[in-house]
Motif scaffolding. Structure first.
Motif, PDB file in Angstrom:
ATOM      1  N   VAL A  17      -7.957  40.537  -2.386  1.00  0.00           N
ATOM      2  CA  VAL A  17      -8.383  41.233  -3.601  1.00  0.00           C
ATOM      3  C   VAL A  17      -7.202  41.402  -4.561  1.00  0.00           C
ATOM      4  O   VAL A  17      -7.332  41.212  -5.774  1.00  0.00           O
ATOM      5  CB  VAL A  17      -9.001  42.602  -3.257  1.00  0.00           C
ATOM      6  CG1 VAL A  17      -9.194  43.447  -4.515  1.00  0.00           C
ATOM      7  CG2 VAL A  17     -10.329  42.417  -2.538  1.00  0.00           C
ATOM      8  N   ALA A  18      -6.038  41.763  -3.997  1.00  0.00           N
ATOM      9  CA  ALA A  18      -4.855  41.956  -4.842  1.00  0.00           C
ATOM     10  C   ALA A  18      -4.469  40.669  -5.567  1.00  0.00           C
ATOM     11  O   ALA A  18      -3.925  40.712  -6.667  1.00  0.00           O
ATOM     12  CB  ALA A  18      -3.687  42.449  -3.993  1.00  0.00           C
ATOM     13  N   GLU A  19      -4.780  39.540  -4.933  1.00  0.00           N
ATOM     14  CA  GLU A  19      -4.431  38.247  -5.530  1.00  0.00           C
ATOM     15  C   GLU A  19      -5.673  37.485  -5.998  1.00  0.00           C
ATOM     16  O   GLU A  19      -5.672  36.246  -6.028  1.00  0.00           O
ATOM     17  CB  GLU A  19      -3.668  37.411  -4.493  1.00  0.00           C
ATOM     18  CG  GLU A  19      -2.249  37.875  -4.266  1.00  0.00           C
ATOM     19  CD  GLU A  19      -1.402  37.705  -5.509  1.00  0.00           C
ATOM     20  OE1 GLU A  19      -1.201  36.557  -5.955  1.00  0.00           O
ATOM     21  OE2 GLU A  19      -0.938  38.726  -6.044  1.00  0.00           O
ATOM     22  N   ARG A  20      -6.728  38.209  -6.366  1.00  0.00           N
ATOM     23  CA  ARG A  20      -7.997  37.560  -6.697  1.00  0.00           C
ATOM     24  C   ARG A  20      -7.878  36.586  -7.865  1.00  0.00           C
ATOM     25  O   ARG A  20      -8.598  35.579  -7.907  1.00  0.00           O
ATOM     26  CB  ARG A  20      -9.074  38.606  -6.982  1.00  0.00           C
ATOM     27  CG  ARG A  20      -8.755  39.573  -8.106  1.00  0.00           C
ATOM     28  CD  ARG A  20      -9.790  40.694  -8.177  1.00  0.00           C
ATOM     29  NE  ARG A  20      -9.473  41.687  -9.183  1.00  0.00           N
ATOM     30  CZ  ARG A  20      -8.634  42.699  -8.987  1.00  0.00           C
ATOM     31  NH1 ARG A  20      -8.031  42.839  -7.818  1.00  0.00           N
ATOM     32  NH2 ARG A  20      -8.396  43.568  -9.951  1.00  0.00           N
ATOM     33  N   ASP A  21      -6.986  36.878  -8.807  1.00  0.00           N
ATOM     34  CA  ASP A  21      -6.840  35.972  -9.947  1.00  0.00           C
ATOM     35  C   ASP A  21      -6.272  34.622  -9.532  1.00  0.00           C
ATOM     36  O   ASP A  21      -6.504  33.608 -10.189  1.00  0.00           O
ATOM     37  CB  ASP A  21      -5.928  36.601 -11.010  1.00  0.00           C
ATOM     38  CG  ASP A  21      -6.550  37.836 -11.652  1.00  0.00           C
ATOM     39  OD1 ASP A  21      -7.794  37.944 -11.616  1.00  0.00           O
ATOM     40  OD2 ASP A  21      -5.796  38.691 -12.163  1.00  0.00           O
TER      41      ASP A  21
END
Length: 298
Positions: A188-192
């Motif tokens: 989620v923290a690295e979703r981009d």
């Protein structure tokens, strides 16, 4: 990722997982090495030599960016965990051997994990080696979050075995939940960047997991280890404690990118290990049936 989840939550979650591991260990799990020296020696050789070499080769083959390459080596240096014990039980492996290998690997990893990680940082990202390497102080952090909770859990088991038995199931379930939350949280923290990271490391982590499982089973078999112990070795070697790698990457080395390979691996290893376990169990069943049905000659 400078947040309480990383600085406090992750080390605490890993401590709970390793404490749960300690609750299942006794001194006899370490002394069992003496009774099965060849099997343990083969498994440790695969864990400490074959897997880092395989990860290094895959990183070069796929030409990963430096931080992702270090993350792969960090994953390769991480020991197995309680999940390996569960899979071994499901596919009729020698679970007692799994417990022994997990115990021994957890101790050895305190020393080998910083060595392999520092080698990877110096090789793949030498300009940053002084800034993000596992120096002595950080190596002490690794010891604190990996080994001390195990020791505490073992002490609890020795002083109150009934309590340890009652807690075992709850802690195992909690550990599985924590592992899932850690992996999901990292994603989620690295979703981009998730799609690009999956493109970068999806194939390499899949191959690494399959190589680990395959080497863990067939190398012992080729060296005369029996089927149940080979299944145990396969699960121990093929199922890494990705939570350790993620925690060290995020909270010790302060690198989200390094955490991506173990996070992706943490998702993929479950279906891959389940499929591999089913295949080798089916193979063993067929071999056993063939042996039993073979005609005897006078």
């Amino acid at each position: 990722m400078d947040s309480p989840l990383v600085s406090v939550g992750l080390p605490l979650a890993l401590a709970v997982i390793m404490f749960g591991l300690g609750l299942s260990l006794t001194v006899d799990d370490f002394t069992r090495v003496v009774r099965h020296p060849r099997t343990v020696g083969v498994a440790l050789a695969c864990q400490l030599i074959v897997l880092p070499a395989a990860a290094f080769g895959l990183v070069l083959l796929f030409d990963l960016p430096p931080l992702l390459a270090v993350g792969m080596m960090l994953l390769a240096a991480s020991p197995g965990g309680t999940t390996a014990n569960l899979f071994s039980h499901l596919f009729r492996g020698d679970v007692a051997l799994n417990v022994t290998l997990t115990a021994v690997n957890s101790v050895i990893a305190v020393f080998t994990l910083p060595l392999i990680t520092n080698f990877a940082i110096r090789y793949f990202d030498p300009d940053e080696s002084g800034a993000v390497g596992l120096q002595f102080g950080k190596a002490v952090q690794v010891f604190a979050i990996v080994l001390i909770p195990v020791i505490i859990g073992m002490i609890v088991r020795r002083t109150s075995p009934a309590f340890a038995d009652r807690m075992d199931r709850s802690v195992r379930i909690g550990s599985a939940v924590v592992l899932a939350l850690v992996v999901i949280g990292t994603m989620v923290a690295e979703r981009d960047n998730l799609v690009s990271y999956l493109a970068d490391v999806g194939a390499v982590t899949t191959l690494f997991c399959l190589i680990s499982l395959t080497a863990g089973y067939f190398v012992p078999r080729l060296l005369g280890v029996d089927t149940r112990q080979s299944i145990a070795c396969s699960m121990e070697i093929g199922i890494h404690n990705s939570t350790i790698a993620i925690t060290i990457a995020l909270s010790v080395l302060d690198s989200t990118e390094m955490a991506v390979p173990p996070a992706v691996y943490g998702v993929l290893m479950f279906p891959l290990a389940a499929t591999f376990g089913w295949l080798i169990t089916r193979r063993h069943t067929r071999e056993s049936s063939g042996t039993e049905s073979a005609p005897t000659t006078a």
